[in-house]
Design an enzyme around this catalytic site. Structure first.
Site, PDB file in Angstrom:
ATOM      1  N   GLY A  17       0.811  -1.212   0.000  1.00  0.00           N
ATOM      2  CA  GLY A  17       0.000   0.000   0.000  1.00  0.00           C
ATOM      3  C   GLY A  17       0.845   1.264   0.000  1.00  0.00           C
ATOM      4  N   ARG A  18       0.167   2.396  -0.096  1.00  0.00           N
ATOM      5  CA  ARG A  18       0.881   3.670  -0.149  1.00  0.00           C
ATOM      6  C   ARG A  18       1.741   3.900   1.089  1.00  0.00           C
ATOM      7  NH1 ARG A  18      -4.134   4.507  -2.424  1.00  0.00           N
ATOM      8  NH2 ARG A  18      -4.213   5.528  -4.451  1.00  0.00           N
ATOM      9  N   MET A  19       1.146   3.705   2.258  1.00  0.00           N
ATOM     10  CA  MET A  19       1.895   3.942   3.489  1.00  0.00           C
ATOM     11  C   MET A  19       2.861   2.800   3.790  1.00  0.00           C
ATOM     12  SD  MET A  19       1.414   6.865   4.895  1.00  0.00           S
ATOM     13  CE  MET A  19       1.961   6.571   6.575  1.00  0.00           C
ATOM     14  N   GLY A 115      -1.215   2.258  12.393  1.00  0.00           N
ATOM     15  CA  GLY A 115      -1.548   3.517  11.739  1.00  0.00           C
ATOM     16  C   GLY A 115      -2.894   3.455  11.045  1.00  0.00           C
ATOM     17  N   HIS A 171      -9.234  13.917   2.357  1.00  0.00           N
ATOM     18  CA  HIS A 171      -8.321  12.835   2.007  1.00  0.00           C
ATOM     19  C   HIS A 171      -8.586  12.353   0.581  1.00  0.00           C
ATOM     20  CE1 HIS A 171      -7.627  12.565   6.361  1.00  0.00           C
ATOM     21  NE2 HIS A 171      -6.537  11.887   6.064  1.00  0.00           N
ATOM     22  N   LYS A 175      -9.606   6.302   0.719  1.00  0.00           N
ATOM     23  CA  LYS A 175      -9.655   6.144   2.173  1.00  0.00           C
ATOM     24  C   LYS A 175     -11.006   5.568   2.553  1.00  0.00           C
ATOM     25  CE  LYS A 175      -9.000   8.565   6.562  1.00  0.00           C
ATOM     26  NZ  LYS A 175      -8.113   7.496   7.080  1.00  0.00           N
ATOM     27  N   GLY A 181      -9.595   9.042  11.522  1.00  0.00           N
ATOM     28  CA  GLY A 181      -9.207   8.855  12.914  1.00  0.00           C
ATOM     29  C   GLY A 181      -8.511  10.078  13.476  1.00  0.00           C
TER      30      GLY A 181
END
Length: 282
Positions: A17-19, A115, A171, A175, A181
């Site tokens: 994923g991106r993160m 996260g 965002h 998402k 959050g």
């Protein structure tokens, strides 16, 4: 699998994923951490070297879709045995599995650094009790940006003086949860300063349901925007007679989160309970 005394063994869930991919790049560029596991649900890529998949060159860490099996292996290979050398899980996956991943990680003695947002307050309370019972340092971090922590502190200070406030978070459109959050955490921090906001001065009617955002029990209004091209932005706007006070934080690139991620990974093994929010680590 083995880890030197100088490096912290880290597993990444959501590795493609991106993160997750940013976390792997950050780990790979530092001698303080060692990537020992990469987990993702893309089964067609299972067994492939995560380094090659991310264009980093071979890392000899192979992608797995078996979350519990990978956590179990890390638990066995990096047993804490009282020397504070257990493995750390960094999880950027999906709200639907965040709670289960956290609980599984704690059960196996692998320090979770989560996260992924979307964990409910009831789940957070349960995980906090579970981590305390296991005496295992754990962290749920809605946002790893130092700048966001500073915004939240400024918003808390302002809340003492303003009775009217609304929060907007924006965002990318992939998402899954809304509001974010981070936005919920910001609202909670503001509410610690004042119990009630936005006293109604007129009877409001929405011609389109949801136009005024979502309302928390305190009266705070939260708004969410989802568009391609965005990474993350949050605004807190306070209003009073004749003035507004606005706080805005923009994330331009996900690399902004990496110093916070690595800091939490470094400190989490010295804790024996769950912490919620980056401000508890800084």
């Amino acid at each position: 699998m083995s880890s030197s005394n100088q490096s912290i063994p880290v597993l990444v869930a959501g590795a493609l994923g991106r993160m997750g991919s940013e976390v792997i790049k950050a780990i790979n560029s530092s001698n303080d951490y060692q990537l020992v596991g990469a987990i993702d649900t893309e089964k067609e890529k299972e067994g492939q070297d995560i380094g090659l998949l991310l264009g980093l060159g071979p890392l000899e860490v192979y992608l797995s879709s078996d979350f519990e099996g990978t956590i179990c292996a890390a638990s066995q290979n990096f047993n804490q045995n009282g020397t504070n050398n257990g493995a750390v899980l960094v999880d950027f996956t999906h709200p639907n599995v965040a709670y289960k991943h956290t609980r599984t990680s704690i059960a196996y003695g692998v320090h979770p650094v989560i996260g992924t947002t979307g964990i409910t307050s009831d789940q957070l309370e349960d995980l906090s009790k579970f981590a305390e019972k296991a005496s295992l340092g754990s962290a749920i971090i809605p946002n790893f940006s130092v700048g966001m922590v500073l915004l939240q502190q400024a918003a808390a200070a302002a809340a003492r003086f303003y009775e009217f406030a609304e929060l907007t978070e924006m965002h990318h459109n992939k998402k899954a949860d809304a509001p974010s959050g981070t936005c919920i955490k910001t609202a909670e921090i503001i509410e610690e300063q004042r119990a009630a906001f936005n006293k109604s001065l007129v009877h409001e009617e929405e011609s389109i349901e949801g136009s005024r955002g979502g309302s928390r029990p305190s009266g705070l209004k939260l708004h969410s925007v989802r568009l391609p091209g965005l990474v993350a932005q949050q605004q807190v706007m306070f209003g009073s007679n004749g003035e507004t006070y606005e706080l805005t934080h923009n994330t331009i690139d996900r690399s902004a989160y990496m110093p916070g991620v690595l800091l939490v990974v470094k400190k989490i093994r010295s804790l024996n309970q769950l912490v919620y929010g980056l401000e508890k680590i800084l």
